[in-house]
Design a protein around this motif. Structure first.
Motif, PDB file in Angstrom:
ATOM      1  N   LYS A 220      40.615  59.598  26.344  1.00 34.26           N
ATOM      2  CA  LYS A 220      40.572  58.147  26.539  1.00 34.26           C
ATOM      3  C   LYS A 220      39.370  57.742  27.391  1.00 34.26           C
ATOM      4  CE  LYS A 220      44.241  55.607  26.751  1.00 34.26           C
ATOM      5  NZ  LYS A 220      45.520  54.971  27.170  1.00 34.26           N
ATOM      6  N   ALA A 221      38.191  58.207  26.985  1.00 37.42           N
ATOM      7  CA  ALA A 221      36.963  57.897  27.722  1.00 37.42           C
ATOM      8  C   ALA A 221      36.708  56.386  27.726  1.00 37.42           C
ATOM      9  CB  ALA A 221      35.777  58.622  27.099  1.00 37.42           C
ATOM     10  N   TYR A 222      36.331  55.874  28.900  1.00 38.76           N
ATOM     11  CA  TYR A 222      36.021  54.453  28.998  1.00 38.76           C
ATOM     12  C   TYR A 222      34.887  54.214  29.994  1.00 38.76           C
ATOM     13  CZ  TYR A 222      38.695  54.154  33.427  1.00 38.76           C
ATOM     14  OH  TYR A 222      39.152  54.318  34.707  1.00 38.76           O
ATOM     15  N   ALA A 223      34.258  53.060  29.872  1.00 41.88           N
ATOM     16  CA  ALA A 223      33.215  52.639  30.796  1.00 41.88           C
ATOM     17  C   ALA A 223      33.791  51.579  31.721  1.00 41.88           C
ATOM     18  CB  ALA A 223      32.015  52.077  30.034  1.00 41.88           C
ATOM     19  N   LEU A 224      33.593  51.747  33.014  1.00 48.63           N
ATOM     20  CA  LEU A 224      34.076  50.799  34.016  1.00 48.63           C
ATOM     21  C   LEU A 224      32.900  49.927  34.450  1.00 48.63           C
ATOM     22  CD1 LEU A 224      36.341  49.829  35.961  1.00 48.63           C
ATOM     23  CD2 LEU A 224      35.509  51.571  37.570  1.00 48.63           C
ATOM     24  N   PHE A 225      32.981  48.636  34.135  1.00 51.25           N
ATOM     25  CA  PHE A 225      31.906  47.692  34.426  1.00 51.25           C
ATOM     26  C   PHE A 225      32.292  46.755  35.568  1.00 51.25           C
ATOM     27  CE2 PHE A 225      31.150  48.589  29.909  1.00 51.25           C
ATOM     28  CZ  PHE A 225      29.772  48.692  29.839  1.00 51.25           C
ATOM     29  N   THR A 226      31.320  46.442  36.414  1.00 50.61           N
ATOM     30  CA  THR A 226      31.431  45.259  37.258  1.00 50.61           C
ATOM     31  C   THR A 226      30.633  44.167  36.540  1.00 50.61           C
ATOM     32  OG1 THR A 226      29.512  45.967  38.571  1.00 50.61           O
ATOM     33  CG2 THR A 226      31.696  46.516  39.410  1.00 50.61           C
TER      34      THR A 226
ATOM     35  N   PRO B  34      41.976  38.319  32.773  1.00 44.74           N
ATOM     36  CA  PRO B  34      41.950  36.855  32.846  1.00 44.74           C
ATOM     37  C   PRO B  34      40.542  36.331  33.107  1.00 44.74           C
ATOM     38  CG  PRO B  34      42.636  37.746  34.949  1.00 44.74           C
ATOM     39  CD  PRO B  34      42.471  38.933  34.015  1.00 44.74           C
ATOM     40  N   LYS B  35      40.355  35.076  32.825  1.00 39.12           N
ATOM     41  CA  LYS B  35      39.110  34.411  33.167  1.00 39.12           C
ATOM     42  C   LYS B  35      38.810  34.633  34.651  1.00 39.12           C
ATOM     43  CE  LYS B  35      36.997  29.794  33.149  1.00 39.12           C
ATOM     44  NZ  LYS B  35      37.208  28.355  32.817  1.00 39.12           N
ATOM     45  N   ASN B  36      37.531  34.835  34.977  1.00 36.06           N
ATOM     46  CA  ASN B  36      37.016  35.065  36.334  1.00 36.06           C
ATOM     47  C   ASN B  36      37.195  36.495  36.831  1.00 36.06           C
ATOM     48  OD1 ASN B  36      36.047  32.407  36.777  1.00 36.06           O
ATOM     49  ND2 ASN B  36      38.122  31.722  37.281  1.00 36.06           N
ATOM     50  N   ALA B  37      37.737  37.386  36.020  1.00 34.47           N
ATOM     51  CA  ALA B  37      37.799  38.797  36.410  1.00 34.47           C
ATOM     52  C   ALA B  37      36.384  39.327  36.597  1.00 34.47           C
ATOM     53  CB  ALA B  37      38.539  39.614  35.363  1.00 34.47           C
ATOM     54  N   THR B  38      36.195  40.249  37.535  1.00 34.50           N
ATOM     55  CA  THR B  38      34.860  40.778  37.823  1.00 34.50           C
ATOM     56  C   THR B  38      34.741  42.281  37.564  1.00 34.50           C
ATOM     57  OG1 THR B  38      35.462  41.067  40.151  1.00 34.50           O
ATOM     58  CG2 THR B  38      34.360  38.994  39.534  1.00 34.50           C
TER      59      THR B  38
ATOM     60  N   VAL C 175      29.191  38.947  27.893  1.00 33.58           N
ATOM     61  CA  VAL C 175      29.609  39.295  29.248  1.00 33.58           C
ATOM     62  C   VAL C 175      28.399  39.891  29.955  1.00 33.58           C
ATOM     63  CG1 VAL C 175      31.109  40.753  30.644  1.00 33.58           C
ATOM     64  CG2 VAL C 175      31.998  39.698  28.552  1.00 33.58           C
ATOM     65  N   GLN C 176      28.056  39.335  31.089  1.00 29.15           N
ATOM     66  CA  GLN C 176      26.919  39.805  31.868  1.00 29.15           C
ATOM     67  C   GLN C 176      27.398  40.858  32.873  1.00 29.15           C
ATOM     68  OE1 GLN C 176      23.800  38.758  31.299  1.00 29.15           O
ATOM     69  NE2 GLN C 176      24.375  37.189  29.803  1.00 29.15           N
ATOM     70  N   VAL C 177      26.855  42.054  32.778  1.00 26.51           N
ATOM     71  CA  VAL C 177      27.241  43.117  33.704  1.00 26.51           C
ATOM     72  C   VAL C 177      26.278  43.129  34.886  1.00 26.51           C
ATOM     73  CG1 VAL C 177      28.099  44.411  31.725  1.00 26.51           C
ATOM     74  CG2 VAL C 177      25.897  45.000  32.710  1.00 26.51           C
ATOM     75  N   THR C 178      26.702  43.758  35.981  1.00 23.30           N
ATOM     76  CA  THR C 178      25.885  43.753  37.187  1.00 23.30           C
ATOM     77  C   THR C 178      25.341  45.127  37.555  1.00 23.30           C
ATOM     78  OG1 THR C 178      27.831  44.042  38.601  1.00 23.30           O
ATOM     79  CG2 THR C 178      27.165  41.778  38.104  1.00 23.30           C
ATOM     80  N   GLY C 179      25.522  46.101  36.683  1.00 28.71           N
ATOM     81  CA  GLY C 179      25.005  47.438  36.960  1.00 28.71           C
ATOM     82  C   GLY C 179      25.435  48.424  35.893  1.00 28.71           C
ATOM     83  N   THR C 180      24.929  49.634  36.004  1.00 29.24           N
ATOM     84  CA  THR C 180      25.289  50.688  35.062  1.00 29.24           C
ATOM     85  C   THR C 180      26.769  51.049  35.241  1.00 29.24           C
ATOM     86  OG1 THR C 180      23.038  51.579  35.166  1.00 29.24           O
ATOM     87  CG2 THR C 180      24.761  53.032  34.280  1.00 29.24           C
ATOM     88  N   PRO C 181      27.517  51.151  34.161  1.00 28.60           N
ATOM     89  CA  PRO C 181      28.955  51.447  34.293  1.00 28.60           C
ATOM     90  C   PRO C 181      29.214  52.894  34.693  1.00 28.60           C
ATOM     91  CG  PRO C 181      28.334  51.479  31.987  1.00 28.60           C
ATOM     92  CD  PRO C 181      27.118  51.000  32.739  1.00 28.60           C
TER      93      PRO C 181
END
Length: 202
Positions: free
Chosen positions: A31-37, A67-71, A134-140
Motif C-alpha cells: 500500500k505504497a503512498y505519497a504523503l504531501f503537505t 475536507p476543504k482546507n486540509a493541509t 492541488v498545490q503542494v509545498t514540497g517533495t512528498p
C-alpha cells in the motif's frame, strides 16, 4: 516482501536492529503512498479520487477523504496486478538495493524509485468528474499503508471488538461475520492483550 526485507537484514554479519524494527513498523512494500503537505484544499477530496502528477504523470488515488482546507493528504500509488511491476514507487523504511542485487525492481524487497510523485502540482479528478489542482509545498515522503506491525496493532478491531452493527468494527461490521473470531479470542485470552504479537516483537 517486508518479511523478506527483514530476513535479509537479519542475515547481515552485523545486524542493525533499529533498521529491522523500522521495516517491521514502517514497512515499504505494501500500500505504497505519497504523503504531501499542500496549500489548504479549496474543495473536499474523496477517497478514490484519481490523482495525476502534472510533471511526473505518475498516477494514484486519494488515500482517504479530506475536507476543504486540509493541509496534508495521502495519495496511493497506482497498483498493477502484475507482481513483477506492481508499483512504480516504494520506499518507506526499505534499504537501497545493493550493487550485487541491482537493478532495483518492484518485486524485490528494496526501495524502488522508478516513477515517484515529485514536488509538483497535482491534478485531481473528483467523484463528480471535475478536475481540480492541488498545490503542494514540497517533495512528498513515500510511505507504506500496510505494515507487519499493523497486522497486530489493528487485530483487535479487525477480529474482536464489535461495531455498531454487531460485526468487527475494523472490518466489515457485518453481524454474520462471527465477531469476535474464535481463534483470535484464544490467543488474546492466553497472552492477555489484543496486540500480543507486537508486544512480543517490541
Amino acid at each position: 516482501l517486508d518479511q523478506r526485507a527483514i530476513e535479509l537484514e537479519l542475515s547481515q554479519p552485523t545486524i542493525d536492529y533499529n533498521r529491522v524494527y523500522k521495516i517491521y513498523s514502517e514497512g515499504g512494500n505494501s500500500k505504497a503512498y505519497a504523503l504531501f503537505t499542500v496549500v489548504p484544499l479549496g474543495t473536499d477530496l474523496k477517497k478514490g479520487d484519481t490523482v495525476i502528477g502534472k510533471t511526473s504523470r505518475v498516477e494514484g488515488k486519494v488515500y482517504q477523504s479530506y475536507p476543504k482546507n486540509a493541509t496534508v493528504i495521502k495519495v496511493t500509488y497506482k497498483v498493477s496486478e502484475t507482481q513483477q511491476s506492481y508499483v512504480s514507487c516504494k520506499e518507506g523504511a526499505l534499504s537501497a538495493v545493493p550493487a550485487d542485487k541491482s537493478p532495483a525492481a518492484a518485486y524485490k524487497p528494496y526501495k524502488y524509485m522508478h516513477k515517484c510523485f515529485q514536488n509538483e502540482v497535482l491534478e485531481v479528478t473528483t467523484s463528480g468528474g471535475v478536475v481540480v489542482t492541488v498545490q503542494v509545498t514540497g517533495t512528498p515522503a513515500n510511505k507504506a499503508g500496510r505494515t507487519l506491525k499493523g497486522f497486530s496493532t489493528k487485530a483487535g478491531d479487525l477480529m474482536f471488538t464489535k461495531g455498531d452493527n454487531g460485526g468487527c468494527k475494523g472490518a466489515s461490521d457485518r453481524p454474520t461475520d462471527g465477531c469476535p473470531y474464535t481463534d483470535f479470542t484464544m490467543y488474546k485470552t492466553y497472552y492477555g492483550d489484543m496486540d500480543y504479537a507486537d508486544k512480543l516483537v517490541s
